[in-house]
Design a protein around this motif. Structure first.
Motif, PDB file in Angstrom:
ATOM      1  N   GLN A  25      14.512  -4.027   5.128  1.00  0.00           N
ATOM      2  CA  GLN A  25      14.138  -3.103   4.056  1.00  0.00           C
ATOM      3  C   GLN A  25      15.208  -3.158   2.984  1.00  0.00           C
ATOM      4  O   GLN A  25      16.406  -3.163   3.287  1.00  0.00           O
ATOM      5  N   ASN A  40      10.260  -4.983   3.383  1.00  0.00           N
ATOM      6  CA  ASN A  40       9.821  -3.723   2.801  1.00  0.00           C
ATOM      7  C   ASN A  40      10.720  -3.480   1.577  1.00  0.00           C
ATOM      8  O   ASN A  40      11.939  -3.512   1.711  1.00  0.00           O
ATOM      9  N   PRO A  41      10.161  -3.374   0.351  1.00  0.00           N
ATOM     10  CA  PRO A  41       8.806  -2.903   0.048  1.00  0.00           C
ATOM     11  C   PRO A  41       7.815  -3.981  -0.361  1.00  0.00           C
ATOM     12  O   PRO A  41       6.732  -3.627  -0.838  1.00  0.00           O
ATOM     13  N   ASN A  61       5.821  -6.289   1.209  1.00  0.00           N
ATOM     14  CA  ASN A  61       4.530  -6.254   1.899  1.00  0.00           C
ATOM     15  C   ASN A  61       3.767  -4.971   1.593  1.00  0.00           C
ATOM     16  O   ASN A  61       2.548  -4.986   1.390  1.00  0.00           O
ATOM     17  N   GLU A  62       4.491  -3.857   1.555  1.00  0.00           N
ATOM     18  CA  GLU A  62       3.852  -2.580   1.298  1.00  0.00           C
ATOM     19  C   GLU A  62       3.283  -2.507  -0.115  1.00  0.00           C
ATOM     20  O   GLU A  62       2.212  -1.938  -0.346  1.00  0.00           O
ATOM     21  N   ASP A 118       0.077  -4.497  -0.318  1.00  0.00           N
ATOM     22  CA  ASP A 118      -1.026  -3.701   0.229  1.00  0.00           C
ATOM     23  C   ASP A 118      -1.490  -2.668  -0.783  1.00  0.00           C
ATOM     24  O   ASP A 118      -2.687  -2.458  -0.989  1.00  0.00           O
ATOM     25  N   SER A 165      -0.002   4.348  -0.442  1.00  0.00           N
ATOM     26  CA  SER A 165       1.158   3.473  -0.281  1.00  0.00           C
ATOM     27  C   SER A 165       1.923   3.811   0.988  1.00  0.00           C
ATOM     28  O   SER A 165       2.077   4.972   1.353  1.00  0.00           O
ATOM     29  N   ARG A 166       2.409   2.773   1.669  1.00  0.00           N
ATOM     30  CA  ARG A 166       3.263   2.959   2.840  1.00  0.00           C
ATOM     31  C   ARG A 166       4.683   2.501   2.525  1.00  0.00           C
ATOM     32  O   ARG A 166       5.415   2.034   3.384  1.00  0.00           O
ATOM     33  N   CYS A 167       5.072   2.624   1.261  1.00  0.00           N
ATOM     34  CA  CYS A 167       6.386   2.160   0.818  1.00  0.00           C
ATOM     35  C   CYS A 167       7.486   3.103   1.297  1.00  0.00           C
ATOM     36  O   CYS A 167       7.237   4.129   1.918  1.00  0.00           O
ATOM     37  N   SER A 188       7.669   8.005  -2.034  1.00  0.00           N
ATOM     38  CA  SER A 188       6.600   8.734  -1.350  1.00  0.00           C
ATOM     39  C   SER A 188       6.010   9.831  -2.220  1.00  0.00           C
ATOM     40  O   SER A 188       4.852  10.207  -2.061  1.00  0.00           O
ATOM     41  N   GLN A 233      -0.456  -3.347  11.095  1.00  0.00           N
ATOM     42  CA  GLN A 233       0.588  -2.366  11.328  1.00  0.00           C
ATOM     43  C   GLN A 233       1.886  -3.089  11.631  1.00  0.00           C
ATOM     44  O   GLN A 233       1.934  -4.019  12.430  1.00  0.00           O
ATOM     45  N   HIS A 246       8.721  -0.894  11.057  1.00  0.00           N
ATOM     46  CA  HIS A 246       9.548  -0.742   9.872  1.00  0.00           C
ATOM     47  C   HIS A 246      10.934  -0.253  10.220  1.00  0.00           C
ATOM     48  O   HIS A 246      11.178   0.341  11.280  1.00  0.00           O
TER      49      HIS A 246
END
Length: 391
Positions: A187, A236-237, A239-240, A243, A252-254, A259, A382, A385
């Motif tokens: 990350q 990360n970020p 790939n997130e 997506d 977002s799953r960043c 967030s 999934q 992380h």
């Protein structure tokens, strides 16, 4: 509420002396008696809020300084407190890894899902101890990493970028992590300083525009199928963000910095059971404390006016130029602690705004190009992380 995330900081003791550390060090350790009260409060709150999953992120300081026996007792207390509950409890471990030996293997496998989140910067300008910094410290870390990997432990890393990272360029950066160190999951985080907690202030912020150029070039290098980096190193970020842009309006799953709701998603509990937003606040900025679990319920703490200020930060952000930003739904004004560290308040947008916008533009351009070419990436899977806050 589906999930509740609690960052547990039972100690700020540490076996390193990293120059950019933002924590106030003390010898205070959360006792097991205090821990039992904290766990009781968490169960009460989770049940009343309809929480189905409770995730506890254990970090410090350096949590391994507490010893294996402390964590064995912690796990026993958690099991006792949550016995008979429908709440799923998960433990995550963040460590500098230096103290890892095979003695930790059974505990990490049983309690922490056979995984450790750690930190590794390249180049290493600030991490280390007793005169061992730079590449010498990275060699120390790598030996610990190899011990953990030989024991079958999954180790992911957080890399806090610095000016040296920007100078070496994307290719060398990726080669170091994937080829030299053998990292598969990482990350990216971005440095900050807090004037109010340092006797001798050092500005660790880096130029936002230079950071943006580096992140954009790093993404282009990483995502180019001719290079093969994307298959070898999960970042990360990146790939997130792929997506988020390719599968919009998927949430977002960043990183937590984007967030837009960290004050709704997180609590952090310090060594004395004080509660704050994240470890950046609870260990060194007591004036931003929400309360203390030894004396209050988490419901009472959740209603604290300071927490309400954090929760309503987005409203302040929307009075500025963020309101017209096409990436507002990804970034939400960025990280509160980085704003506070730079500007002394929580109402300003993240000082790395220019960097983020540049990166978002590169990712969006790549996704559009892929779509125009008829590309069809597989649906996102999934992933495991790193921890959400940096060390």
């Amino acid at each position: 509420m589906d999930a509740l995330n609690i960052i547990m900081v039972p100690t700020t003791r540490c076996n390193l002396a990293c120059r950019h550390c933002f924590e106030t060090r003390t010898e205070r350790i959360m006792t097991l008696t205090e821990l039992r009260i904290v766990m009781d409060r968490l169960r009460e709150y989770a049940e009343r809020q309809g929480v189905r999953r409770l995730v506890l992120y254990w970090q410090g300081g350096e949590v391994m300084t507490l010893g294996i026996e402390w964590f064995e007792e912690m796990a026993a207390i958690a099991e006792t407190v949550f016995h008979g509950s429908s709440i799923q409890i998960r433990h995550r471990l963040q460590s500098n890894l230096v103290a890892y030996t095979r003695r930790w293997r059974p505990l990490i496998k049983r309690i922490f899902n056979n995984a450790i989140g750690s930190s590794l910067d390249y180049p290493s300008l600030y991490r280390g101890f007793r005169g061992i910094y730079g590449h010498r410290f990275n060699r120390v870390w790598q030996r610990a990493f190899q011990r953990a990997r030989a024991d079958g432990i999954n180790v992911s890393v957080i890399a806090v970028l610095n000016e040296g990272s920007l100078r070496i360029g994307p290719q060398r950066f990726l080669e170091f992590y994937a080829n030299e160190m053998g990292i598969g999951q990482m990350q990216l985080n971005y440095p900050f300083s807090i004037k109010s907690i340092t006797n001798r202030y050092v500005d660790y912020y880096i130029d936002s525009y230079a950071l943006g150029r580096f992140l954009g070039d790093l993404f282009d290098t990483w995502v180019d199928p001719r290079n093969g980096w994307r298959q070898r190193l999960d970042i990360n970020p990146f790939n997130e963000l792929l997506d988020a842009f390719a599968y919009a309006p998927r949430p977002s799953r960043c990183n937590c910095i984007w967030s837009g709701a960290c004050a709704d998603r997180f609590f952090t509990v310090g060594p004395d059971s004080s509660v704050g937003l994240c470890d950046c606040w609870v260990t060194s900025l007591p004036e931003f404390s929400f309360g203390n679990l030894q004396r209050q319920s988490l419901e009472e703490i959740a209603q604290h006016p300071i927490r309400s200020q954090f929760q309503h930060r987005i409203e302040s952000i929307l009075t500025g130029d963020c309101a017209d930003c096409p990436y507002l739904g990804i970034c939400f004004g960025g990280c509160i602690i980085r704003s506070y560290g730079r500007f002394g308040n929580i109402t300003e947008k993240d000082p790395y705004c220019a960097a983020y916008r540049h990166l978002f533009g590169r990712v969006a351009m790549w996704v559009r190009g892929k779509s125009l070419q008829g590309g069809n990436d597989e649906a996102p899977q999934q992933r495991v992380h790193c921890a959400t806050v940096e060390r």
